[in-house]
Design a protein around this motif. Structure first.
Motif, PDB file in Angstrom:
ATOM      1  N   MET A 137       6.158   2.738 -18.893  1.00  0.00           N
ATOM      2  CA  MET A 137       4.943   2.445 -19.642  1.00  0.00           C
ATOM      3  C   MET A 137       4.107   3.725 -19.731  1.00  0.00           C
ATOM      4  N   GLU A 138       3.456   3.952 -20.858  1.00  0.00           N
ATOM      5  CA  GLU A 138       2.628   5.146 -21.016  1.00  0.00           C
ATOM      6  C   GLU A 138       1.365   5.037 -20.159  1.00  0.00           C
ATOM      7  N   ILE A 139       0.821   6.193 -19.728  1.00  0.00           N
ATOM      8  CA  ILE A 139      -0.335   6.227 -18.828  1.00  0.00           C
ATOM      9  C   ILE A 139      -1.565   5.514 -19.406  1.00  0.00           C
ATOM     10  N   PRO A 140      -1.928   5.700 -20.696  1.00  0.00           N
ATOM     11  CA  PRO A 140      -3.099   4.959 -21.196  1.00  0.00           C
ATOM     12  C   PRO A 140      -2.941   3.445 -21.070  1.00  0.00           C
ATOM     13  N   LEU A 141      -1.722   2.944 -21.229  1.00  0.00           N
ATOM     14  CA  LEU A 141      -1.484   1.510 -21.099  1.00  0.00           C
ATOM     15  C   LEU A 141      -1.623   1.076 -19.636  1.00  0.00           C
ATOM     16  N   ILE A 142      -1.165   1.896 -18.696  1.00  0.00           N
ATOM     17  CA  ILE A 142      -1.334   1.610 -17.267  1.00  0.00           C
ATOM     18  C   ILE A 142      -2.825   1.537 -16.931  1.00  0.00           C
ATOM     19  N   LEU A 143      -3.584   2.516 -17.429  1.00  0.00           N
ATOM     20  CA  LEU A 143      -5.023   2.550 -17.161  1.00  0.00           C
ATOM     21  C   LEU A 143      -5.714   1.336 -17.779  1.00  0.00           C
ATOM     22  N   TYR A 144      -5.246   0.923 -18.951  1.00  0.00           N
ATOM     23  CA  TYR A 144      -5.796  -0.269 -19.611  1.00  0.00           C
ATOM     24  C   TYR A 144      -5.623  -1.494 -18.709  1.00  0.00           C
ATOM     25  N   PHE A 145      -4.417  -1.674 -18.138  1.00  0.00           N
ATOM     26  CA  PHE A 145      -4.164  -2.835 -17.280  1.00  0.00           C
ATOM     27  C   PHE A 145      -4.912  -2.736 -15.951  1.00  0.00           C
ATOM     28  N   LEU A 146      -5.172  -1.545 -15.474  1.00  0.00           N
ATOM     29  CA  LEU A 146      -5.939  -1.382 -14.257  1.00  0.00           C
ATOM     30  C   LEU A 146      -7.393  -1.835 -14.453  1.00  0.00           C
ATOM     31  N   LEU A 147      -7.885  -1.708 -15.666  1.00  0.00           N
ATOM     32  CA  LEU A 147      -9.264  -2.094 -15.962  1.00  0.00           C
ATOM     33  C   LEU A 147      -9.432  -3.576 -16.232  1.00  0.00           C
ATOM     34  N   LYS A 148      -8.327  -4.286 -16.490  1.00  0.00           N
ATOM     35  CA  LYS A 148      -8.418  -5.711 -16.881  1.00  0.00           C
ATOM     36  C   LYS A 148      -8.642  -6.587 -15.671  1.00  0.00           C
ATOM     37  N   GLN A 161       0.729  -3.974  -9.740  1.00  0.00           N
ATOM     38  CA  GLN A 161       0.236  -4.039  -8.362  1.00  0.00           C
ATOM     39  C   GLN A 161       1.364  -3.819  -7.353  1.00  0.00           C
ATOM     40  N   LEU A 162       2.524  -4.397  -7.639  1.00  0.00           N
ATOM     41  CA  LEU A 162       3.686  -4.232  -6.759  1.00  0.00           C
ATOM     42  C   LEU A 162       4.073  -2.755  -6.663  1.00  0.00           C
ATOM     43  N   HIS A 163       4.096  -2.068  -7.809  1.00  0.00           N
ATOM     44  CA  HIS A 163       4.454  -0.643  -7.808  1.00  0.00           C
ATOM     45  C   HIS A 163       3.372   0.214  -7.143  1.00  0.00           C
ATOM     46  N   ILE A 164       2.107  -0.189  -7.271  1.00  0.00           N
ATOM     47  CA  ILE A 164       1.025   0.535  -6.576  1.00  0.00           C
ATOM     48  C   ILE A 164       1.232   0.410  -5.072  1.00  0.00           C
ATOM     49  N   GLU A 165       1.567  -0.801  -4.605  1.00  0.00           N
ATOM     50  CA  GLU A 165       1.794  -1.021  -3.170  1.00  0.00           C
ATOM     51  C   GLU A 165       2.991  -0.222  -2.652  1.00  0.00           C
ATOM     52  N   ASN A 166       3.928   0.122  -3.528  1.00  0.00           N
ATOM     53  CA  ASN A 166       5.117   0.879  -3.118  1.00  0.00           C
ATOM     54  C   ASN A 166       4.953   2.393  -3.223  1.00  0.00           C
ATOM     55  N   LEU A 167       3.758   2.837  -3.637  1.00  0.00           N
ATOM     56  CA  LEU A 167       3.510   4.290  -3.685  1.00  0.00           C
ATOM     57  C   LEU A 167       3.520   4.851  -2.268  1.00  0.00           C
ATOM     58  N   PRO A 168       3.803   6.160  -2.103  1.00  0.00           N
ATOM     59  CA  PRO A 168       3.694   6.769  -0.767  1.00  0.00           C
ATOM     60  C   PRO A 168       2.288   6.538  -0.201  1.00  0.00           C
ATOM     61  N   GLU A 169       2.188   6.395   1.113  1.00  0.00           N
ATOM     62  CA  GLU A 169       0.957   5.926   1.765  1.00  0.00           C
ATOM     63  C   GLU A 169      -0.314   6.663   1.341  1.00  0.00           C
ATOM     64  N   LYS A 170      -0.305   7.985   1.463  1.00  0.00           N
ATOM     65  CA  LYS A 170      -1.524   8.760   1.152  1.00  0.00           C
ATOM     66  C   LYS A 170      -1.843   8.671  -0.348  1.00  0.00           C
ATOM     67  N   CYS A 171      -0.806   8.737  -1.135  1.00  0.00           N
ATOM     68  CA  CYS A 171      -0.919   8.641  -2.591  1.00  0.00           C
ATOM     69  C   CYS A 171      -1.550   7.289  -2.975  1.00  0.00           C
ATOM     70  N   ARG A 172      -1.046   6.211  -2.360  1.00  0.00           N
ATOM     71  CA  ARG A 172      -1.547   4.866  -2.624  1.00  0.00           C
ATOM     72  C   ARG A 172      -3.015   4.737  -2.220  1.00  0.00           C
ATOM     73  N   LEU A 173      -3.356   5.255  -1.044  1.00  0.00           N
ATOM     74  CA  LEU A 173      -4.721   5.181  -0.539  1.00  0.00           C
ATOM     75  C   LEU A 173      -5.697   5.869  -1.494  1.00  0.00           C
ATOM     76  N   LEU A 177       4.099   5.602 -11.474  1.00  0.00           N
ATOM     77  CA  LEU A 177       3.896   4.313 -12.136  1.00  0.00           C
ATOM     78  C   LEU A 177       4.473   4.330 -13.541  1.00  0.00           C
ATOM     79  N   LYS A 178       4.242   5.430 -14.255  1.00  0.00           N
ATOM     80  CA  LYS A 178       4.771   5.569 -15.625  1.00  0.00           C
ATOM     81  C   LYS A 178       6.293   5.483 -15.605  1.00  0.00           C
ATOM     82  N   SER A 179       6.904   6.187 -14.666  1.00  0.00           N
ATOM     83  CA  SER A 179       8.364   6.209 -14.564  1.00  0.00           C
ATOM     84  C   SER A 179       8.915   4.840 -14.156  1.00  0.00           C
ATOM     85  N   ASN A 180       8.307   4.207 -13.149  1.00  0.00           N
ATOM     86  CA  ASN A 180       8.808   2.926 -12.634  1.00  0.00           C
ATOM     87  C   ASN A 180       8.590   1.772 -13.603  1.00  0.00           C
TER      88      ASN A 180
END
Length: 194
Positions: free
Chosen positions: A183-194, A128-140, A177-180
């Motif tokens: 973590m691999e993208i499927p794992l990021i998506l898994y945590f987004l769904l939890k 969530q912290l890294h999502i909040e730090n995404l560039p504005e339009k990207c985050r939105l 998010l993967k770089s920061n």
């Protein structure tokens, strides 16, 4: 006898955070066989288990300045093994070798459920912290897509941009998010769904 073998875990962690490579060596000596046992139990492949253990200890050294160990080193390292294995399985998933990522993640054992819950909660907070730090339009765009479950067409219409631009923002967000998070993208998506 190095003198370090008399140190407590807490003392070793403090020394590790202070760049003491002898403290790191002592941690490695104390925990290598335990961490290997967790990895081998899960993977049933000696060479791959050794690779996972090396990755875990390499990551411990690399992240020594930002370590926050809430329980014991054993728990921290066992949890790190779990996520190393999940990352490997998610890479296989991307290559079509694992049918169901959720199933692969549920198969990984070795850490009690309370400790795992704390580790997952910490990972979700970091996400969530890294999502909040995404560039504005990207985050939105990313939040509209992942948190609100809106379609690309719906987002494009509301923001007055093309669907291709929506896709580009989501792709960029996932790459960042993967770089920061390392973590691999499927794992990021898994945590987004939890």
């Amino acid at each position: 006898m190095s003198g370090y073998d008399l140190c407590t875990e807490a003392e070793l962690i403090v020394m590790l955070c202070g760049d003491d490579d002898a403290a790191f060596t002592e941690i490695y000596r104390r925990f290598w066989d335990k961490v290997f046992a967790v990895a081998y139990h899960r993977l049933n492949d000696e060479a791959e288990a050794e690779e996972v253990v090396q990755d875990v200890f390499f990551s411990l050294w690399k992240r020594r300045h930002e370590l926050e160990i809430q329980f014991s080193l054993n728990t921290y390292l066992s949890t790190a093994v779990k996520y190393q294995i999940i990352n490997r399985q998610s890479r296989r998933y991307l290559k079509g070798k694992v049918v169901d990522l959720e199933e692969a993640i549920n198969e990984v054992e070795g850490v009690n459920s309370t400790q795992l819950w704390f580790s997952e909660r910490e990972l979700k907070q970091q996400l969530q912290l890294h999502i909040e730090n995404l560039p504005e339009k990207c985050r939105l765009v990313f939040k509209m897509s992942r948190e609100e479950g809106r379609s690309h067409a719906d987002i494009a219409k509301e923001l007055g941009i093309s669907e291709k631009t929506v896709e580009a923002h989501i792709t960029r967000a996932l790459k960042l998010l993967k770089s920061n998070l390392k973590m691999e993208i499927p794992l990021i998506l898994y945590f987004l769904l939890k």
